[in-house]
Design an enzyme around this catalytic site. Structure first.
Site, mmCIF file in Angstrom:
data_model
loop_
_atom_site.group_PDB
_atom_site.id
_atom_site.type_symbol
_atom_site.label_atom_id
_atom_site.label_comp_id
_atom_site.label_asym_id
_atom_site.label_seq_id
_atom_site.Cartn_x
_atom_site.Cartn_y
_atom_site.Cartn_z
ATOM 1 N N GLU A 159 7.529 -9.392 -44.489
ATOM 2 C CA GLU A 159 6.129 -9.301 -44.048
ATOM 3 C C GLU A 159 5.274 -10.224 -44.896
ATOM 4 O O GLU A 159 5.381 -10.229 -46.126
ATOM 5 C CB GLU A 159 5.562 -7.882 -44.198
ATOM 6 C CG GLU A 159 5.986 -6.880 -43.160
ATOM 7 C CD GLU A 159 5.239 -5.551 -43.325
ATOM 8 O OE1 GLU A 159 4.125 -5.549 -43.904
ATOM 9 O OE2 GLU A 159 5.778 -4.518 -42.891
ATOM 10 N N GLU A 186 -3.558 -4.468 -33.879
ATOM 11 C CA GLU A 186 -3.172 -3.083 -33.561
ATOM 12 C C GLU A 186 -4.389 -2.171 -33.755
ATOM 13 O O GLU A 186 -4.777 -1.868 -34.883
ATOM 14 C CB GLU A 186 -2.002 -2.661 -34.451
ATOM 15 C CG GLU A 186 -0.758 -3.519 -34.233
ATOM 16 C CD GLU A 186 0.350 -3.211 -35.221
ATOM 17 O OE1 GLU A 186 0.949 -2.114 -35.113
ATOM 18 O OE2 GLU A 186 0.602 -4.058 -36.106
ATOM 19 N N LYS A 234 -4.434 1.382 -36.039
ATOM 20 C CA LYS A 234 -4.022 1.466 -37.435
ATOM 21 C C LYS A 234 -5.167 2.029 -38.273
ATOM 22 O O LYS A 234 -6.344 1.742 -38.039
ATOM 23 C CB LYS A 234 -3.619 0.083 -37.964
ATOM 24 C CG LYS A 234 -2.365 -0.482 -37.311
ATOM 25 C CD LYS A 234 -1.752 -1.604 -38.125
ATOM 26 C CE LYS A 234 -1.027 -1.047 -39.323
ATOM 27 N NZ LYS A 234 -0.221 -2.076 -40.024
ATOM 28 N N GLU A 253 -6.930 -4.131 -41.423
ATOM 29 C CA GLU A 253 -5.647 -3.569 -40.993
ATOM 30 C C GLU A 253 -5.434 -3.698 -39.498
ATOM 31 O O GLU A 253 -4.296 -3.746 -39.025
ATOM 32 C CB GLU A 253 -5.555 -2.090 -41.402
ATOM 33 C CG GLU A 253 -5.305 -1.874 -42.873
ATOM 34 C CD GLU A 253 -3.941 -2.383 -43.313
ATOM 35 O OE1 GLU A 253 -2.947 -2.105 -42.613
ATOM 36 O OE2 GLU A 253 -3.865 -3.066 -44.343
#
Length: 470
Positions: free
Chosen positions: A263, A317, A320, A326
């Site tokens: 990541e 997303e 999250k 985030e």
């Protein structure tokens, strides 16, 4: 000879380098969102972008089925909540592999299993179960004769490091070394696997923007930071973070184990106090990182390492938790539109442009203005010299610099002032620097497919003096 821009010349050199010299790029397919497209559409998106590696956070049947026959290599995940059971019950590990791997492999090209994710920061305290779970899953693979094609590892966050600065002082947290890292590294070595690492330079920059320049964080031109422990000069925060991991492993005598960056990414949006979160910075970080990886550049401590890096993440997303950033790491919006453009292949790099901000980051690493004019000797400035990437790559880059690149290579011909020492490193350094100075030290002109680097002290090769301008 016709003149070309530094960008054109560096792109041309990219096409010369072979894929064997390069690392590889993948992407994380997270799904903490309510508005994502179907797995079939996602796989179509991946293939349309020539993304040939993907990492998922479970073994969802619809995703693994959609990946069947796609030729996309897949890393799947055994979630943290299953670690305890997988560690205590070998039969559970066997059943998990039988139900989640066997039905899909090999049509779905599962290349690795991430056992847990950032387990050391898991609030449920699953650390003690990690290595036993890894071993049980591996034994299940052995039972089904898949152990030679599917590797086992576990993503580690940089918070597992006790020290990370300078990179040469990298060390793991003492309480994790004996119970976890030693048995894990022995397991990785025995099974021919690699350590998975999650690294986010954004977090370090956000917390220390007064001491770290944006250029250093985004792989842009900068004079670099010298590691006082080993004398190596770092030109990116990412390199410094990864080498801290390499140094920590080396201190434990496990410097033969490769690293895969599972990541890394940069948010395109954040809250007011999340310094550096923007579309421009996210595009620069990911784009310049891909350029580094796909052109074969390792790290200062491991210059020949061919890193595999997974960008985080495929989509924004919306469900999250945490700060605004985030929910904004995605390369794409859920409708498939790009948040910004990122190259995924060497061919894509021909069209890649880093749209540099006019604002220079503050701190100890500062970008330099192009130099006009110049001269010889030890005056202030920077020089471009060869990196330790092997004779073959240096010769290829030297031929290019003295040919199409238009560098002044007369001084390194036999009998000329800079022929001695007659080494590929010395000759390549002179040629690279000639090109670099002729272009006014323009951004990207000291690169040569990762074969060159910038120094701030005059190079010393025999009695040869390197120019600081033309």
């Amino acid at each position: 000879m016709a003149s070309h821009s530094p960008l054109f010349l560096s792109i041309t050199l990219l096409t010369i380098l072979t894929f064997a010299e390069c690392g590889s790029i993948g992407v994380n397919y997270g799904r903490v969102a309510s508005n994502l497209p179907s797995p079939t559409k996602v796989i179509h998106l991946l293939k349309s972008q020539n993304i040939n590696r993907v990492k998922v956070y479970d073994t969802d049947p619809t995703i693994l089925t959609a990946l069947s026959g796609s030729d996309i290599k897949v890393t799947v995940d055994l979630p943290n909540e299953l670690l305890k059971t997988a560690a205590k019950k070998p039969s559970f590990a066997t059943n998990w592999v039988q139900n989640n791997i066997l039905p899909y492999h090999p049509k779905t090209q599962i290349e690795s299993i991430a056992v847990g994710n950032e387990v050391f920061v898991d609030p449920k305290n699953t650390t003690g179960y990690l290595v036993p779970a890894m071993k049980n899953i591996h034994q299940a693979l052995v039972k089904f004769n898949l152990h030679s094609v599917i590797k086992i590892s576990s993503p580690v966050a940089l918070s597992a490091l006790q020290n990370s600065y300078p990179s040469s002082a990298g060390s793991f947290r003492p309480e994790l070394i004996e119970p976890v890292f030693k048995p894990m590294f022995n397991f990785l070595r025995q099974t021919g696997s690699y350590l998975m690492v999650n690294a986010y330079p954004f977090f370090a920059y956000e917390s220390n923007a007064d001491a770290i320049s944006l250029d250093y964080a985004l792989f842009r031109e900068n004079p670099g930071v010298v590691d006082g422990g080993n004398g190596l000069r770092y030109f990116s925060l990412f390199d410094a973070q990864i080498d801290a991991v390499f140094a920590a492993m080396s201190a434990m005598k496990f410097d033969d184990i490769p690293v895969v960056v599972t990541e890394t990414g940069w948010p395109s949006k954040g809250e007011g106090n999340e310094i550096g979160a923007s579309v421009e910075n996210a595009a620069a970080y990911n784009g310049n990182l891909v350029k580094r990886i796909l052109t074969g550049a390792g790290t200062p401590l491991r210059p020949n390492a061919k890193l595999t890096v997974f960008l985080f993440a495929l989509f924004n997303e919306n469900e999250k938790n945490g700060p605004e950033s985030e929910r904004n790491y995605g390369l794409f919006y859920p409708n498939g539109e790009k948040v910004y453009t990122v190259p995924f292949t060497v061919n894509d790099l021909k069209e890649y442009r880093d749209k540099q901000s006019p604002v220079v980051g503050s701190g100890r690493v500062r970008a330099l203005d192009p130099v006009k004019g110049g001269g010889f000797g030890s005056g202030s400035g920077t020089w471009c010299v060869a990196s330790d990437v092997g004779r073959e790559r240096l010769q290829m880059a030297l031929d290019y610099a003295c040919g199409e690149g238009g560098a002044d290579c007369r001084p390194i011909q036999p009998g000329a002032t800079c022929f001695d020492p007659d080494t590929i490193e010395a000759h390549a350094s002179f040629a690279f620097n000639s090109f670099y100075q002729k272009t006014g030290r323009a951004a990207g002109s000291c690169y040569f497919g990762g074969a060159a680097r910038i120094v701030t002290q005059p190079p010393k090769y025999g009695k040869c003096e390197f120019p600081t301008g033309y």
